[in-house]
Design a protein around this motif. Structure first.
Motif, PDB file in Angstrom:
ATOM      1  N   ILE B  94      68.418  27.572  -2.734  1.00 20.10           N
ATOM      2  CA  ILE B  94      69.222  28.786  -2.582  1.00 20.10           C
ATOM      3  C   ILE B  94      68.747  29.813  -3.602  1.00 20.10           C
ATOM      4  O   ILE B  94      68.701  29.529  -4.795  1.00 20.10           O
ATOM      5  CB  ILE B  94      70.718  28.480  -2.776  1.00 20.10           C
ATOM      6  CG1 ILE B  94      71.217  27.552  -1.668  1.00 20.10           C
ATOM      7  CG2 ILE B  94      71.527  29.772  -2.770  1.00 20.10           C
ATOM      8  CD1 ILE B  94      72.686  27.204  -1.765  1.00 20.10           C
ATOM      9  N   LYS B  96      68.762  34.064  -4.992  1.00 23.54           N
ATOM     10  CA  LYS B  96      69.725  35.134  -5.235  1.00 23.54           C
ATOM     11  C   LYS B  96      68.965  36.441  -5.111  1.00 23.54           C
ATOM     12  O   LYS B  96      67.909  36.591  -5.710  1.00 23.54           O
ATOM     13  CB  LYS B  96      70.259  34.940  -6.656  1.00 23.54           C
ATOM     14  CG  LYS B  96      71.320  35.878  -7.102  1.00 23.54           C
ATOM     15  CD  LYS B  96      71.791  35.383  -8.472  1.00 23.54           C
ATOM     16  CE  LYS B  96      72.585  36.423  -9.206  1.00 23.54           C
ATOM     17  NZ  LYS B  96      72.995  35.929 -10.531  1.00 23.54           N
ATOM     18  N   LEU B 121      69.215  31.772   5.377  1.00 21.57           N
ATOM     19  CA  LEU B 121      70.609  31.669   5.819  1.00 21.57           C
ATOM     20  C   LEU B 121      71.499  32.221   4.718  1.00 21.57           C
ATOM     21  O   LEU B 121      71.490  31.702   3.598  1.00 21.57           O
ATOM     22  CB  LEU B 121      70.927  30.187   6.076  1.00 21.57           C
ATOM     23  CG  LEU B 121      72.366  29.780   6.333  1.00 21.57           C
ATOM     24  CD1 LEU B 121      72.754  30.090   7.753  1.00 21.57           C
ATOM     25  CD2 LEU B 121      72.545  28.293   6.088  1.00 21.57           C
ATOM     26  N   SER B 122      72.248  33.281   5.007  1.00 21.63           N
ATOM     27  CA  SER B 122      73.135  33.833   3.981  1.00 21.63           C
ATOM     28  C   SER B 122      74.258  32.843   3.699  1.00 21.63           C
ATOM     29  O   SER B 122      74.959  32.430   4.607  1.00 21.63           O
ATOM     30  CB  SER B 122      73.765  35.147   4.446  1.00 21.63           C
ATOM     31  OG  SER B 122      72.869  35.881   5.208  1.00 21.63           O
ATOM     32  N   VAL B 123      74.424  32.468   2.438  1.00 28.45           N
ATOM     33  CA  VAL B 123      75.497  31.543   2.082  1.00 28.45           C
ATOM     34  C   VAL B 123      76.714  32.316   1.587  1.00 28.45           C
ATOM     35  O   VAL B 123      77.834  32.027   1.953  1.00 28.45           O
ATOM     36  CB  VAL B 123      75.023  30.539   1.015  1.00 28.45           C
ATOM     37  CG1 VAL B 123      76.168  29.638   0.584  1.00 28.45           C
ATOM     38  CG2 VAL B 123      73.884  29.688   1.559  1.00 28.45           C
ATOM     39  N   ASP B 124      76.484  33.312   0.747  1.00 32.75           N
ATOM     40  CA  ASP B 124      77.612  34.115   0.281  1.00 32.75           C
ATOM     41  C   ASP B 124      77.123  35.507  -0.102  1.00 32.75           C
ATOM     42  O   ASP B 124      75.973  35.689  -0.478  1.00 32.75           O
ATOM     43  CB  ASP B 124      78.290  33.446  -0.922  1.00 32.75           C
ATOM     44  CG  ASP B 124      79.737  33.901  -1.080  1.00 32.75           C
ATOM     45  OD1 ASP B 124      80.153  34.812  -0.333  1.00 32.75           O
ATOM     46  OD2 ASP B 124      80.440  33.357  -1.932  1.00 32.75           O
ATOM     47  N   VAL B 126      78.396  38.618  -2.582  1.00 36.51           N
ATOM     48  CA  VAL B 126      79.355  39.065  -3.586  1.00 36.51           C
ATOM     49  C   VAL B 126      78.874  40.422  -4.079  1.00 36.51           C
ATOM     50  O   VAL B 126      77.829  40.512  -4.705  1.00 36.51           O
ATOM     51  CB  VAL B 126      79.430  38.082  -4.764  1.00 36.51           C
ATOM     52  CG1 VAL B 126      80.503  38.532  -5.728  1.00 36.51           C
ATOM     53  CG2 VAL B 126      79.703  36.686  -4.276  1.00 36.51           C
ATOM     54  N   TYR B 131      73.434  35.432  -1.752  1.00 31.65           N
ATOM     55  CA  TYR B 131      72.926  34.090  -2.006  1.00 31.65           C
ATOM     56  C   TYR B 131      72.372  33.563  -0.690  1.00 31.65           C
ATOM     57  O   TYR B 131      73.102  33.475   0.296  1.00 31.65           O
ATOM     58  CB  TYR B 131      74.024  33.175  -2.533  1.00 31.65           C
ATOM     59  CG  TYR B 131      74.531  33.592  -3.882  1.00 31.65           C
ATOM     60  CD1 TYR B 131      73.886  33.166  -5.044  1.00 31.65           C
ATOM     61  CD2 TYR B 131      75.619  34.438  -4.011  1.00 31.65           C
ATOM     62  CE1 TYR B 131      74.333  33.555  -6.295  1.00 31.65           C
ATOM     63  CE2 TYR B 131      76.066  34.843  -5.252  1.00 31.65           C
ATOM     64  CZ  TYR B 131      75.425  34.399  -6.386  1.00 31.65           C
ATOM     65  OH  TYR B 131      75.858  34.796  -7.615  1.00 31.65           O
ATOM     66  N   HIS B 133      70.094  30.719   1.455  1.00 32.90           N
ATOM     67  CA  HIS B 133      69.419  29.420   1.531  1.00 32.90           C
ATOM     68  C   HIS B 133      68.122  29.598   2.301  1.00 32.90           C
ATOM     69  O   HIS B 133      68.100  30.192   3.370  1.00 32.90           O
ATOM     70  CB  HIS B 133      70.296  28.394   2.245  1.00 32.90           C
ATOM     71  CG  HIS B 133      69.676  27.038   2.301  1.00 32.90           C
ATOM     72  ND1 HIS B 133      68.871  26.642   3.354  1.00 32.90           N
ATOM     73  CD2 HIS B 133      69.706  25.997   1.446  1.00 32.90           C
ATOM     74  CE1 HIS B 133      68.462  25.404   3.121  1.00 32.90           C
ATOM     75  NE2 HIS B 133      68.948  24.997   1.977  1.00 32.90           N
TER      76      HIS B 133
END
Lengths: 121, 162
Positions: B94, B96, B121-124, B126, B131, B133
């Motif tokens: 993952i 950033k 793959l977007s994980v989060d 903010v 973030y 993957h």
């Protein structure tokens, strides 16, 4: 349904066949890849493109009639919802503490202030 | 009121597209449903939809579809190759990355574009930090590499939304 002498039908058939290939690869990836995140990659996206192409084939085959326009709408919904669902599953999995595969090289999300409880691989 | 009306018209158009008939009974059912949905969603704010009705933004949005599709196909072939390869050559992780996009709608589409492009793959999300993957993290400068990949989409999304 498919008349191979008709070029439009033939193009539709080829597009659907390519879509089917990606669907199969997506399923294979689901089995072969190691952890939930990698499986999401194959399972949702090869399958998105595969299903997308199959529906596109339906649209080419039938043109803009009752069947074709339904295919077009489904195509749009799949393209919009599938990545959103994958994102939600990945985020939930990480927050629930599912570790990355042991061969993973980096996890910048673990330990960040948004996910303090997340585990490093 | 204006918003409810436009939502009603939109719903009715979708209904017509799905049913593909002008049969009066079908139309009446569609009108009732379209009205009910438009009323139920009266408090949902869609502040970025009017933006898309401006012609030059719409043009960029239409141009974005084939561009995205090409990236999706190319990246899908990459993932297909990795999955079918006997040795399974993956290097997941993952990373950033920061985005320069400001508007929420543009960020949503960017996150979806990242996820649709396999291998990422977007994980989060903010604020301006994504973030992501990746199925294959490059050896050097993983975060910078992701930011460059996002840059391809950002230039289009900025023209559509900002």
């Amino acid at each position: 349904m498919i008349d191979f002498g008709n070029p439009v039908h033939l193009i539709a058939f080829v597009v659907m066949a390519i879509g089917l290939f990606f669907d199969i690869v997506g399923c294979l990836g689901l089995v072969r890849l190691p952890d939930v995140y990698n499986r999401l990659q194959a399972g949702t996206k090869c399958v998105t493109l595969g299903t997308f192409l199959i529906l596109l084939g339906v649209l080419i085959r039938f043109g803009f009639d009752a069947m074709g326009v339904k295919a077009l709408l489904c195509l749009w919904f799949i393209a919009m919802t599938s990545p959103t669902a994958a994102h939600a599953i990945a985020r939930a999995a990480h927050k629930a503490g599912f570790p990355l595969w042991k061969g993973s090289v980096v996890d910048r999300y673990a330990g960040s202030k948004e996910d303090p409880k997340g585990v490093a691989s | 009121m204006n918003k409810v009306l436009s939502a009603f018209v939109f719903n009715l158009l979708v209904w017509l597209a799905v049913t593909w008939t002008f049969d009066p009974v079908s139309l009446a059912i569609g009108a009732v449903l379209a009205a009910a949905i438009a009323f139920a969603l009266r408090n949902v704010e869609l502040e970025e939809v009017p933006l898309l009705l401006m012609p030059h933004r719409l043009l960029w949005a239409l141009l974005y579809i084939p561009v995205l599709f090409l990236y999706v196909v190319r990246a899908n072939l990459d993932v297909a190759w990795r999955v079918l390869h006997p040795a399974l050559p993956i290097r997941p992780g993952i990373v950033k990355a920061r985005t320069t996009l400001k508007s929420p709608g543009a960020r949503v589409l960017l996150a979806n574009s990242i996820t649709l492009t396999p291998g990422t793959l977007s994980v989060d999300v903010v604020d301006d930090t994504f973030y992501v993957h990746r199925i294959h993290v490059p050896e050097d400068d993983p975060d910078g590499d992701m930011e460059r990949s996002m840059g391809r989409f950002e230039s289009y999304l900025r023209r559509i939304f900002e």
